[in-house]
Each structure stands twice: as structure tokens, then as C-alpha cells.
Design an enzyme around this catalytic site. Structure first.
Site, PDB file in Angstrom:
ATOM      1  N   LYS A 113      -1.308  29.271  26.420  1.00 18.22           N
ATOM      2  CA  LYS A 113      -2.564  29.148  25.389  1.00 18.22           C
ATOM      3  C   LYS A 113      -2.595  27.690  24.896  1.00 18.22           C
ATOM      4  CE  LYS A 113      -4.493  31.095  20.921  1.00 18.22           C
ATOM      5  NZ  LYS A 113      -4.419  31.853  20.101  1.00 18.22           N
TER       6      LYS A 113
ATOM      7  N   ASP B 146      -7.736  26.104  16.447  1.00 20.81           N
ATOM      8  CA  ASP B 146      -8.402  27.219  16.151  1.00 20.81           C
ATOM      9  C   ASP B 146      -8.892  27.355  14.606  1.00 20.81           C
ATOM     10  OD1 ASP B 146      -9.020  30.023  16.364  1.00 20.81           O
ATOM     11  OD2 ASP B 146      -6.938  30.829  16.175  1.00 20.81           O
TER      12      ASP B 146
ATOM     13  N   LYS C  24     -11.875  31.240   9.757  1.00 20.94           N
ATOM     14  CA  LYS C  24     -10.504  31.451   9.058  1.00 20.94           C
ATOM     15  C   LYS C  24     -10.614  31.126   7.661  1.00 20.94           C
ATOM     16  CE  LYS C  24      -7.180  31.103  12.663  1.00 20.94           C
ATOM     17  NZ  LYS C  24      -6.686  32.517  13.083  1.00 20.94           N
TER      18      LYS C  24
ATOM     19  N   ASP D 239      -2.047  25.794  17.623  1.00 17.84           N
ATOM     20  CA  ASP D 239      -2.559  26.897  18.486  1.00 17.84           C
ATOM     21  C   ASP D 239      -2.331  26.330  20.115  1.00 17.84           C
ATOM     22  OD1 ASP D 239      -3.000  29.729  18.411  1.00 17.84           O
ATOM     23  OD2 ASP D 239      -5.146  29.242  18.322  1.00 17.84           O
TER      24      ASP D 239
ATOM     25  N   ASP E 238     -12.072  35.187  16.475  1.00 19.73           N
ATOM     26  CA  ASP E 238     -10.874  34.650  16.153  1.00 19.73           C
ATOM     27  C   ASP E 238      -9.818  35.158  17.067  1.00 19.73           C
ATOM     28  OD1 ASP E 238      -9.069  32.825  14.713  1.00 19.73           O
ATOM     29  OD2 ASP E 238      -8.954  34.125  13.168  1.00 19.73           O
TER      30      ASP E 238
ATOM     31  N   GLU F 187      -9.276  34.523  20.099  1.00 21.10           N
ATOM     32  CA  GLU F 187      -9.770  33.871  21.382  1.00 21.10           C
ATOM     33  C   GLU F 187      -8.678  33.647  22.419  1.00 21.10           C
ATOM     34  OE1 GLU F 187      -8.539  32.587  18.651  1.00 21.10           O
ATOM     35  OE2 GLU F 187      -7.226  31.492  19.286  1.00 21.10           O
TER      36      GLU F 187
ATOM     37  N   ARG G 217      -6.303  35.709  23.796  1.00 21.09           N
ATOM     38  CA  ARG G 217      -6.103  36.559  24.810  1.00 21.09           C
ATOM     39  C   ARG G 217      -7.464  36.365  25.811  1.00 21.09           C
ATOM     40  NH1 ARG G 217      -6.861  41.493  20.388  1.00 21.09           N
ATOM     41  NH2 ARG G 217      -5.643  39.497  19.273  1.00 21.09           N
TER      42      ARG G 217
HETATM   43  N1  BES Z   1      -4.239  31.445  16.358  1.00 20.65           N
HETATM   44  C1  BES Z   1      -4.188  32.694  15.945  1.00 20.65           C
HETATM   45  C2  BES Z   1      -2.645  33.542  15.477  1.00 20.65           C
HETATM   46  C3  BES Z   1      -1.740  32.656  14.788  1.00 20.65           C
HETATM   47  C4  BES Z   1      -1.697  33.263  13.385  1.00 20.65           C
HETATM   48  C5  BES Z   1      -0.982  31.628  15.313  1.00 20.65           C
HETATM   49  C6  BES Z   1      -0.992  32.667  12.530  1.00 20.65           C
HETATM   50  C7  BES Z   1      -0.143  31.202  14.338  1.00 20.65           C
HETATM   51  C8  BES Z   1       0.014  31.469  13.108  1.00 20.65           C
HETATM   52  C9  BES Z   1      -4.887  33.744  16.854  1.00 20.65           C
HETATM   53  O1  BES Z   1      -6.056  33.272  17.382  1.00 20.65           O
HETATM   54  C10 BES Z   1      -5.878  34.748  15.731  1.00 20.65           C
HETATM   55  O2  BES Z   1      -6.540  34.154  15.218  1.00 20.65           O
HETATM   56  N2  BES Z   1      -5.456  35.762  15.839  1.00 20.65           N
HETATM   57  C11 BES Z   1      -5.924  36.775  14.980  1.00 20.65           C
HETATM   58  C12 BES Z   1      -6.387  37.942  15.834  1.00 20.65           C
HETATM   59  C13 BES Z   1      -7.288  39.157  14.987  1.00 20.65           C
HETATM   60  C14 BES Z   1      -8.488  38.401  14.828  1.00 20.65           C
HETATM   61  C15 BES Z   1      -7.343  40.225  15.800  1.00 20.65           C
HETATM   62  C16 BES Z   1      -5.011  37.186  14.011  1.00 20.65           C
HETATM   63  O3  BES Z   1      -3.841  37.297  14.187  1.00 20.65           O
HETATM   64  O4  BES Z   1      -5.318  37.405  12.616  1.00 20.65           O
HETATM   65 ZN    ZN Z   2      -5.562  31.209  17.908  1.00 20.36          ZN
HETATM   66 MN    MN Z   3      -7.904  32.797  16.364  1.00 20.74          MN
END
Ligand code: BES
Ligand code: ZN
Ligand code: MN
Length: 491
Positions: A263, A268, A275, A286, A345, A347, A349
Site C-alpha cells: 500500500k 491519507d 480525518k 500510509d 477513508d 482507501e 483496500r
Molecule cells: N491509513 C489508515 C489506517 C491507519 C490508522 C494507519 C492509524 C495508521 C494508523 C486507513 O486508510 C484508514 O483510514 N482506515 C480506516 C478504515 C475505516 C474508515 C473503515 C480506519 O482505520 O479508521
Molecule cells: Zn490509509
Molecule cells: Mn484511510
């Protein structure tokens, strides 16, 4: 900073700091400790008593030698009990040695290892890796680059004058540490500098130095390849997506390639599902999965591993704008599966789904993807542990075993099919997001639909990609986690 094998007579070393690693089982008994105490006129034994130094983990004792030894200072470093010293402890020992040297402004440090190190693991390689990484700093944007880094060489020697230090293990450990440092650099690089186009160029240039082939696909080529998920994620940004395909194909390679997928979200913001500021602070990390894949490929090539290895790096910047993808959009993936977006968010996957589809075109024997995929995985396992999801028990076990040997913490997570319900969409083949509970699992289940039957591991590195503190072999910021584990597994 150089890490080198040292002489077999460490007490004779002319050095600024002699670090002697001591087990708590018998802190004063070894012949080296006795010789040291004699040379310093009994000062070691009395200081050990005064300061209650017993060789416990993290315990230290420092003495100046006042000309009685060629070393200017001596530090005893506690290792704890023999039976509890494992790979991560050995790596930490290396890192602590470097940090001790810097703390007393030493230029040359000699580390003396105890006679009986754990057997059956790459002890000297782990110590060398730790020593090198303990010196890691990201200085690119600092005006005063010299700050605190005084150590120039660390010589690793052994209290066992017969066997000495395994030079090849040290050399291999240093190859891995250099790759880890590259991964840290890339993660630490600010996101206005490192965006898909620049990341792709840099990855290709680094790879080519090691004879790895690199092909970069830009947004126009990605459109022709129907990589609509990758394009959708990047569409809110002025910096357009890239896909990088790295191939390492040595002549003597075993049949059936391994494909690593990373990834590579260079920043992000969350997109339209933006966020909150505190969650956005570290979101330049990210792209850590893609950085790990690049670094692993480079280490594999430098070590001339006899395997065919490919890397697929999916790079995009997730930004909100008038051109950003939206909740409610239905997007057709490269594989043909349609995805209804219910959270922009989620993104990672999406870009991985298209990258995994590309990976399957390479007829892989196995796929391993690495991604800072979910906050939920950090909630489940904490900040130091990688979550391992897999459709193949043997492969997962081999990966976990490699992580133990490499001194990196990983833990198997379930791919419980009951949670698939959460991804059902009324108008498309799947949604991209499930409920809050089990968020790391639904993310992995989403990916599994694009993987199919290929033996596969998904490593969620959202926690361990970043460190909040300097400690041992770890440095604040990007960690380069899982490079060593993958090299261990592929070796
Ligand atoms: N890049 C984030 C995940 C992340 C969170 C990485 C904290 C490092 C530290 C990912 O893209 C994300 O935002 N995931 C969301 C998914 C949700 C919207 C289902 C999350 O984990 O909140
Ligand atoms: Zn992310
Ligand atoms: Mn995200």
C-alpha cells in the site's frame, strides 16, 4: 557509521568505550570480567556492589579507566537471564550499544558479547542490525546535522576468544539494516516531497541500482488497464496515481514467483470522509507497505537470494476536492468486481484490490501484501505488533516463525467469514467498509475476495510502521518494520 567484527582480545582494544554485555545469571564470574576487574584494581567488583549491578535487563554501570586500560571507558550492560534473551533482545543490545556510545560522545566503541549467546538464531546478525539501526537518524531537513551522532565505528567482539564473531552474519545483518534505513527514510520523507510520481521514480532508481527491473505505470496507462479503484482513490489529488512493478529474477531462481504487494498512500487525509487533525498527523506513513516492499526487494537482491521476487507498489494520494471519489460511487475494479464506496477513508483496500489483481497476472506461487490498513488493527494488537491474516495455515506459520527469528512481533488474526455480511451492498458486488467492530478483519476479508485461491498473507502494519520514541534499534518515526521478517522468510 560502520559496524565491524572486532578482535578476539577485546580488553586490549584501544577504544573510547568498551561495552561489556553481562547476563544476570553470573554477572561477575566470567574470565573476562575477572581480568577486567584485575586490570582496574578491583574497581569493577566494588562498583557492582555499590550500585547493585546484577546484569538485569536495561541495567548499566559505567567506569572511567584512568589509563589502566587502553579503553577510555567501560560500560557494563545488563542482558537479563540467559534463558530469556531472544532475537529482539539481541537487536536491542546492538542499538543500546550505539546509544551508549553517543551518550558519552565516543567515536569508537567496542562491544564485547558474552560467551554463551542463544544458539540456533542469527545472534551476530541481529546484534549488527541493531547496532547499525541504533544510529539511524533522519537528518535531511535539520540545519545542524551533526547533533548527537558521534559514534563512527562499532566493533563487535566476543568474550569467547576461540570462536569470535561470525563475519558473514554481521555482513548480512548490515545489508538488512541498510534496507530498513531506506524504508525509514521513505516513511519519514514529508508528503509534499514524496507523492506518487516522485515515489515511483525514486523506487525505480533505487531498485535499478541492485539490478532489479522497474516498470512505472502512470495514470493514462492505469486507465487502459482498468485500474479504476486505484484511480478513484487518487482522483481528489493533483498528484496522480502510479503503479510500480519491480522484478528480481536471478538466473538460478526456484520455480514460481513470490509477489509482494504494498500500500503506497503517500498521504491519507481520509478524502471526503476527512480525518480529524490528530488522526492525520502521521498519515504520511500510509505508504509504509510500499516502502517495505521496495526495501525487501533491495535486500533480497543484495543478498542474491535464489528466488524470483516481484513487488507491486500501488501509489496514490487520498485528498478531498471537487474531483474526489464519493460515498455512493460504484467503481468497477480491474478484476471486474464492482465496489460501492461507503467510506472514502477506507482507501487502502481499494488500491490493494487492483494491485492484487495485477499481482495475480504474474502467476504467483504466493502473495504477501503489506499495508497500514486499519486503526482497528492497532486497537486490537497495540502499536508494536503486526496483524497477520492468511488463507493458508502453513504459509502463515512460516511467516510467524520468520518474524520470531527476525525479532519482530507479529500475531495471527482470524478471517472469520461471518463478518462477510457486513460488506454486502444492495447495488454492487461489495461495499468497501463494514462496521466498527472487527474493522481489521472486514478489511482483510475485502482483500481476500480479490486474492481468490492463491496462498496469501496480509500484514496489517498500521501500528508498528511508526515509533513514538527512540529506543534500542528503534527510532522515532518510520520503523521499516517487517523488512527483516520477510528476508528471513525468503532466505
Ligand atoms: N491509513 C489508515 C489506517 C491507519 C490508522 C494507519 C492509524 C495508521 C494508523 C486507513 O486508510 C484508514 O483510514 N482506515 C480506516 C478504515 C475505516 C474508515 C473503515 C480506519 O482505520 O479508521
Ligand atoms: Zn490509509
Ligand atoms: Mn484511510
Amino acid at each position: 557509521m560502520h559496524v565491524v567484527p572486532g578482535s578476539n582480545e577485546p580488553l586490549a582494544a584501544a577504544t573510547d568505550l568498551l561495552v561489556i554485555a553481562v547476563f544476570s545469571d553470573d554477572p561477575a564470574k566470567g574470565s573476562l570480567m575477572k581480568a577486567l576487574d584485575r586490570a582496574l584494581g578491583g574497581a569493577v567488583a566494588s562498583a557492582m556492589e555499590d550500585e547493585e549491578f546484577k546484569g538485569k535487563a536495561e541495567q548499566r554501570l559505567q567506569l572511567v579507566t584512568l589509563g589502566k586500560l587502553r579503553a577510555k571507558r567501560v560500560a557494563l550492560l545488563g542482558l537479563g537471564a540467559k534463558k530469556s534473551l531472544g532475537p529482539s533482545g539481541l537487536m536491542t543490545l546492538g542499538g543500546q550499544t550505539t546509544r551508549l556510545g553517543n551518550a558519552v560522545s565516543a567515536k569508537h566503541v567496542t562491544l564485547v558479547l558474552p560467551k554463551e549467546l542463544p544458539t540456533g538464531i542469527d545472534a551476530h546478525g541481529l546484534i549488527a542490525r541493531g547496532a547499525a539501526l541504533g544510529a539511524y537518524r533522519f537528518t535531511r531537513y535539520l540545519s545542524d546535522k551533526g547533533r548527537k551522532q558521534t559514534v563512527q565505528t562499532i566493533a563487535i567482539s566476543s568474550a569467547d576468544s576461540k570462536h569470535g564473531v561470525d563475519k558473514r552474519a554481521v555482513a548480512r545483518g548490515l545489508v538488512v539494516s541498510e534496507a530498513v534505513a531506506l524504508a525509514r527514510d521513505l516513511v519519514n520523507e514529508p508528503p509534499q516531497e514524496l507523492y506518487p510520481a516522485t515515489f515511483a521514480k525514486l523506487a525505480a532508481a533505487e531498485a535499478k541500482k541492485y539490478g532489479i527491473e522497474a516498470k512505472i505505470y502512470d495514470e493514462n496507462q492505469l486507465a487502459k488497464m482498468d485500474m479504476n479503484l486505484l484511480l478513484a482513490v487518487g482522483n481528489g489529488s493533483e498528484k496522480k496515481p502510479r503503479l510500480v512493478h519491480l522484478s528480481y529474477t536471478p538466473k538460478k531462481a526456484k520455480k514460481g514467483p513470490t509477489v509482494l504487494v504494498g500500500k503506497g498512500i503517500t498521504f491519507d487525509s481520509g478524502g471526503l470522509c476527512i480525518k480529524p487533525p490528530s488522526s492525520m498527523d502521521e498519515m504520511k506513513d500510509d505508504m509504509g507497505g510500499a516502502a517495505t516492499v521496495l526495501a525487501t526487494m533491495i535486500a533480497a537482491a543484495a543478498l542474491e537470494l535464489p528466488i524470483e521476487l516481484h513487488g507491486v507498489l500501488a501509489m496514490a494520494e487520498n485528498m478531498p476536492s471537487g474531483t474526489a471519489f464519493r460515498n455512493g460511487d460504484v467503481i468497477k475494479s480491474a478484476m471486474g468486481r464492482t465496489v460501492e464506496i461507503n467510506n472514502t477513508d477506507a482507501e487502502g483496500r481499494l488500491v490493494l484490490a487492483d494491485a492484487i489483481h495485477y499481482a495475480k497476472g504474474l502467476k504467483p506461487k504466493r502473495i504477501i501484501d503489506l499495508a497500514t490498513l486499519t486503526g482497528a488493527c492497532v486497537v486490537a494488537l497495540g502499536p508494536y505488533t503486526t496483524g497477520v491474516f492468511s488463507n493458508d495455515d502453513d504459509m502463515a506459520e512460516r511467516l510467524l516463525e520468520a518474524s520470531r527469528r527476525a525479532g519482530e512481533d507479529a500475531w495471527r488474526m482470524p478471517l472469520n467469514p461471518l463478518l462477510k455480511d457486513q460488506l454486502k451492498s444492495d447495488i454492487a458486488d461489495t461495499k468497501n467498509t463494514g462496521d466498527r467492530f472487527g474493522g481489521a478483519i472486514t478489511a482483510a476479508l475485502f482483500l481476500s475476495e480479490f486474492v481468490g485461491d492463491v496462498p496469501w498473507c496480509h500484514l496489517d502494519i498500521a501500528g508498528p510502521i511508526w515509533s513514538k520514541k527512540d529506543s534500542g534499534a528503534m527510532s522515532k518515526g518510520g520503523t521499516g518494520v517487517m523488512v527483516a521478517t520477510l528476508i528471513e522468510m525468503l532466505s
